[in-house]
Design a protein around this motif. Structure first.
Motif, PDB file in Angstrom:
ATOM      1  N   ALA A  34       9.950  -3.351   5.562  1.00 47.53           N
ATOM      2  CA  ALA A  34       9.305  -2.323   4.746  1.00 47.53           C
ATOM      3  C   ALA A  34       8.433  -2.991   3.704  1.00 47.53           C
ATOM      4  CB  ALA A  34      10.349  -1.433   4.076  1.00 47.53           C
ATOM      5  N   VAL A  35       7.211  -2.469   3.545  1.00 46.20           N
ATOM      6  CA  VAL A  35       6.265  -3.000   2.571  1.00 46.20           C
ATOM      7  C   VAL A  35       5.671  -1.827   1.799  1.00 46.20           C
ATOM      8  CG1 VAL A  35       4.108  -4.275   2.250  1.00 46.20           C
ATOM      9  CG2 VAL A  35       5.705  -4.965   4.045  1.00 46.20           C
ATOM     10  N   GLY A  36       5.711  -1.919   0.486  1.00 48.21           N
ATOM     11  CA  GLY A  36       5.079  -0.915  -0.358  1.00 48.21           C
ATOM     12  C   GLY A  36       3.706  -1.388  -0.782  1.00 48.21           C
ATOM     13  N   SER A  37       2.769  -0.463  -0.917  1.00 45.80           N
ATOM     14  CA  SER A  37       1.432  -0.845  -1.376  1.00 45.80           C
ATOM     15  C   SER A  37       1.464  -1.310  -2.818  1.00 45.80           C
ATOM     16  CB  SER A  37       0.458   0.322  -1.218  1.00 45.80           C
ATOM     17  OG  SER A  37       0.927   1.441  -1.934  1.00 45.80           O
ATOM     18  N   SER A  38       2.455  -0.851  -3.557  1.00 47.11           N
ATOM     19  CA  SER A  38       2.733  -1.321  -4.911  1.00 47.11           C
ATOM     20  C   SER A  38       4.205  -1.040  -5.184  1.00 47.11           C
ATOM     21  CB  SER A  38       1.849  -0.599  -5.936  1.00 47.11           C
ATOM     22  OG  SER A  38       2.205   0.770  -6.024  1.00 47.11           O
ATOM     23  N   ASN A  39       4.786  -1.798  -6.072  1.00 48.30           N
ATOM     24  CA  ASN A  39       6.200  -1.620  -6.398  1.00 48.30           C
ATOM     25  C   ASN A  39       6.387  -1.443  -7.896  1.00 48.30           C
ATOM     26  OD1 ASN A  39       7.449  -1.952  -3.776  1.00 48.30           O
ATOM     27  ND2 ASN A  39       6.861  -4.099  -3.904  1.00 48.30           N
ATOM     28  N   HIS A  40       7.124  -0.413  -8.275  1.00 54.36           N
ATOM     29  CA  HIS A  40       7.532  -0.211  -9.657  1.00 54.36           C
ATOM     30  C   HIS A  40       8.475  -1.356 -10.032  1.00 54.36           C
ATOM     31  CE1 HIS A  40       9.497   1.759 -13.086  1.00 54.36           C
ATOM     32  NE2 HIS A  40       8.454   2.586 -13.104  1.00 54.36           N
ATOM     33  N   PRO A  41       8.454  -1.824 -11.290  1.00 54.33           N
ATOM     34  CA  PRO A  41       9.402  -2.876 -11.683  1.00 54.33           C
ATOM     35  C   PRO A  41      10.844  -2.466 -11.343  1.00 54.33           C
ATOM     36  CG  PRO A  41       7.800  -2.502 -13.422  1.00 54.33           C
ATOM     37  CD  PRO A  41       7.572  -1.426 -12.384  1.00 54.33           C
ATOM     38  N   ASN A  42      11.613  -3.399 -10.903  1.00 55.48           N
ATOM     39  CA  ASN A  42      13.018  -3.195 -10.510  1.00 55.48           C
ATOM     40  C   ASN A  42      13.185  -2.384  -9.235  1.00 55.48           C
ATOM     41  OD1 ASN A  42      13.945  -4.575 -12.861  1.00 55.48           O
ATOM     42  ND2 ASN A  42      13.616  -2.702 -14.034  1.00 55.48           N
ATOM     43  N   SER A  43      12.123  -2.231  -8.459  1.00 54.52           N
ATOM     44  CA  SER A  43      12.197  -1.468  -7.213  1.00 54.52           C
ATOM     45  C   SER A  43      11.684  -2.338  -6.076  1.00 54.52           C
ATOM     46  CB  SER A  43      11.357  -0.196  -7.318  1.00 54.52           C
ATOM     47  OG  SER A  43      11.320   0.475  -6.082  1.00 54.52           O
ATOM     48  N   SER A  44      12.213  -2.088  -4.889  1.00 56.34           N
ATOM     49  CA  SER A  44      11.804  -2.855  -3.717  1.00 56.34           C
ATOM     50  C   SER A  44      11.654  -1.923  -2.521  1.00 56.34           C
ATOM     51  CB  SER A  44      12.857  -3.922  -3.405  1.00 56.34           C
ATOM     52  OG  SER A  44      12.633  -4.483  -2.135  1.00 56.34           O
ATOM     53  N   ALA A  45      10.650  -2.180  -1.697  1.00 55.37           N
ATOM     54  CA  ALA A  45      10.468  -1.396  -0.477  1.00 55.37           C
ATOM     55  C   ALA A  45      11.674  -1.542   0.446  1.00 55.37           C
ATOM     56  CB  ALA A  45       9.192  -1.823   0.242  1.00 55.37           C
ATOM     57  N   ALA A  46      12.344  -2.681   0.391  1.00 56.35           N
ATOM     58  CA  ALA A  46      13.515  -2.913   1.231  1.00 56.35           C
ATOM     59  C   ALA A  46      14.633  -1.906   0.969  1.00 56.35           C
ATOM     60  CB  ALA A  46      14.025  -4.335   1.030  1.00 56.35           C
ATOM     61  N   SER A  47      14.641  -1.292  -0.217  1.00 55.37           N
ATOM     62  CA  SER A  47      15.665  -0.287  -0.529  1.00 55.37           C
ATOM     63  C   SER A  47      15.574   0.933   0.384  1.00 55.37           C
ATOM     64  CB  SER A  47      15.541   0.159  -1.989  1.00 55.37           C
ATOM     65  OG  SER A  47      15.829  -0.916  -2.857  1.00 55.37           O
ATOM     66  N   ALA A  48      14.404   1.161   0.982  1.00 53.54           N
ATOM     67  CA  ALA A  48      14.224   2.327   1.856  1.00 53.54           C
ATOM     68  C   ALA A  48      14.764   2.109   3.264  1.00 53.54           C
ATOM     69  CB  ALA A  48      12.746   2.704   1.931  1.00 53.54           C
ATOM     70  N   ILE A  49      15.195   0.875   3.567  1.00 56.21           N
ATOM     71  CA  ILE A  49      15.716   0.593   4.915  1.00 56.21           C
ATOM     72  C   ILE A  49      17.019  -0.196   4.854  1.00 56.21           C
ATOM     73  CG2 ILE A  49      13.476   0.759   6.071  1.00 56.21           C
ATOM     74  CD1 ILE A  49      13.389  -2.341   6.064  1.00 56.21           C
ATOM     75  N   ASP A  50      17.789   0.001   3.772  1.00 56.74           N
ATOM     76  CA  ASP A  50      19.024  -0.767   3.588  1.00 56.74           C
ATOM     77  C   ASP A  50      20.281  -0.039   4.053  1.00 56.74           C
ATOM     78  OD1 ASP A  50      19.335   1.145   1.600  1.00 56.74           O
ATOM     79  OD2 ASP A  50      19.423  -0.293  -0.056  1.00 56.74           O
ATOM     80  N   GLY A  51      20.126   1.199   4.538  1.00 58.68           N
ATOM     81  CA  GLY A  51      21.272   1.955   5.038  1.00 58.68           C
ATOM     82  C   GLY A  51      21.944   2.830   3.995  1.00 58.68           C
ATOM     83  N   SER A  52      21.472   2.804   2.766  1.00 54.40           N
ATOM     84  CA  SER A  52      22.056   3.610   1.702  1.00 54.40           C
ATOM     85  C   SER A  52      21.149   4.806   1.389  1.00 54.40           C
ATOM     86  CB  SER A  52      22.233   2.768   0.432  1.00 54.40           C
ATOM     87  OG  SER A  52      22.606   3.600  -0.653  1.00 54.40           O
ATOM     88  N   ILE A  53      21.724   6.000   1.409  1.00 57.23           N
ATOM     89  CA  ILE A  53      20.937   7.196   1.087  1.00 57.23           C
ATOM     90  C   ILE A  53      21.021   7.566  -0.385  1.00 57.23           C
ATOM     91  CG2 ILE A  53      21.055   8.099   3.433  1.00 57.23           C
ATOM     92  CD1 ILE A  53      23.158  10.123   2.397  1.00 57.23           C
TER      93      ILE A  53
END
Length: 192
Positions: free
Chosen positions: A72-91
């Motif tokens: 997962a890649v975000g076009s921009s990331n808010h501080p303390n946030s990662s695109a990987a959080s959207a595919i980590d299995g946690s809802i």
């Protein structure tokens, strides 16, 4: 419309209806999904996605998991946030355990699978602790060559479940539409 044309149209509709009754809904050969914020939510231009679940047809596996090779890649990331959080299995939709963009109407989240898959469903979980009015998405499915397969506009997770199931097309419905268009094209040629 003469009787022959009416009979042809009825036959096409009957065959298409029969196919739609037995076919499952799938998007075939998906390699990449791009999620953007829908224009209806632009008053707060931050894309936020807690989790994306992409269900492989036939197996039921979530092929959008990083543990299965998805990225997962975000076009921009808010501080303390990662695109990987959207595919980590946690809802969990609680910040910072979500993808949150830095802000902008063209922000996007791109999820790429380990290989191309046929998908029977896609669910997007939005943020649950704040700002769910932002969680209205435009979703596009692409094949391995970058060809657009399907688009769903305005998929809204702005609800009590903070989730939206993207409606993938049914092959039977597509056959019905294509068949109807072919019949109409044929009728137009006969008039000329």
């Amino acid at each position: 419309m003469n009787l022959f044309k009416v009979s042809m149209l009825a036959a096409v509709l009957a065959v298409s209806a029969a196919l739609s009754g037995t076919a499952s809904a799938n998007v075939i050969g998906v390699k990449t999904i791009i999620i953007k914020q829908n224009a209806a939510a632009y008053s707060q231009p931050y894309l936020q996605v807690a989790e994306v679940i992409a269900v492989q047809a036939g197996t039921g596996l979530d092929v959008a998991l990083a543990s299965l090779g998805a990225t997962a890649v975000g076009s921009s990331n808010h501080p303390n946030s990662s695109a990987a959080s959207a595919i980590d299995g946690s809802i969990s939709g609680v910040f910072p355990n979500i993808f949150h963009s830095a802000g902008g109407v063209n922000d996007m989240l791109t999820i790429t699978f380990a290989s191309s898959f046929d998908l029977s469903g896609l669910t997007i979980f939005g943020r649950s602790d704040c700002c769910s009015g932002r969680d209205i998405y435009d979703v596009r499915f692409y094949d391995a060559t970058g060809g657009l397969l399907f688009t769903q506009l305005g998929a809204s997770a702005n609800n009590s479940a903070h989730a939206v199931a993207v409606n993938v097309p049914e092959p039977g419905s597509l056959a019905l539409l294509a068949g109807g268009l072919l019949v109409l094209a044929g009728m137009g040629r006969r008039r000329g």
